[in-house]
Every structure is written in C-alpha cells, then in structure tokens.
Design an enzyme around this catalytic site. Sequence first.
Site, PDB file in Angstrom:
ATOM      1  N   HIS A  81       0.845  -1.193   0.000  1.00  0.00           N
ATOM      2  CA  HIS A  81       0.000   0.000   0.000  1.00  0.00           C
ATOM      3  C   HIS A  81       0.883   1.246   0.000  1.00  0.00           C
ATOM      4  O   HIS A  81       1.909   1.299   0.668  1.00  0.00           O
ATOM      5  CB  HIS A  81      -0.905   0.028   1.233  1.00  0.00           C
ATOM      6  N   ASN A  82       0.455   2.265  -0.722  1.00  0.00           N
ATOM      7  CA  ASN A  82       1.197   3.514  -0.821  1.00  0.00           C
ATOM      8  C   ASN A  82       0.800   4.444   0.331  1.00  0.00           C
ATOM      9  O   ASN A  82      -0.238   5.094   0.284  1.00  0.00           O
ATOM     10  CB  ASN A  82       0.909   4.178  -2.171  1.00  0.00           C
TER      11      ASN A  82
END
Length: 167
Positions: A81-82
């Site tokens: 996940h960013n």
Amino acid sequence: MGIITKMRETFAHIYYPERIKRVAAICGEELYVGGKSYVTRNTYLGKHVCFNGMSMSGNGKIEIGNYFHSGPGCQIITSFHNYEGDAVPYDNTFVDKDVQIGDCVWLGNNVIILGGVVIGEGAVIQAGSIVCKDIPAYAIAGGHPAVPFKMRNVDHYNKLKAEGKFH
C-alpha cells in the site's frame, strides 16, 4: 492414512504444479510442489524448483534460480500500500518491488520475503524469518529482519556444485 487424506495429497501434487506452470511467466523443468502453492504472472522459475507451500502475491517481478527449496508456509510479497499517496493511512495505489533469488537457495518454514530484496546464491534463510534487506551469497540468515549470522563453506559448496550433487 485415510482415503480422504490420500485423495487431497494426490490432488495437491497434480493441481498445484499444473496451475503454477500455467500461471508463471517461465517455469523451468522438474518443478516439485509438495503443498498448496501460488505464483503470479510475473514469476520466473528456474529448473528443479521445490515448493512445499509457497504463496506469492503482488505485481513485482519474482525471479527464482535453479535448485530452490522452500519449507511450508513461505510467502513472497511484492506490492505494498502507498502510504505516501493521497489518503491516510494509505490510498488505493500500490508500490511494486521486485524480488530476485539466486540458485540453490533454501528457505525454512514460514519465511516471508518482502519486495525489493536480492537473496544471493546458496543462501539459507532460517525458519520464521522476515527478509526485507538483501542477503549475500552463501549467507545463513535469520531473524526479524533477517540478517546473516554465518557463512557457508564456499569451497565445499563449490565442490558439491561442480560434482553435480544437487538435491
């Protein structure tokens, strides 16, 4: 051993190797799958790869060399996940990182490999370890994060390799 257990084992030894061959970008000869295992379309497998329960996920490229062995419960995760995106704690985008594993690498049970690492030829990763940094060739590594704590006898390793003594 009961008939149901035998049927499950037979199914696993037929289904998972065929699925891996169908899904992987490249699959070398003599694949052995001894437990529930999954690869991605960005997986490149060498010859004589042995999975005893391997799960791969993400969009990063995964390269595994010849004569690789894994214990049960191992994972390779290449997408994350960013957390620097447009929302907190993370947005709906991902960061993809590749994994490269050299020839004759052995993973103990329940090893997790995170994207962005290279594991060198002949390395051994201790059961239960999390690999989030590069591991040099011939290293024996373990822990959270996995760090080298010993080196293989390289002369002995190369002698066995030259003699074709692979398992």
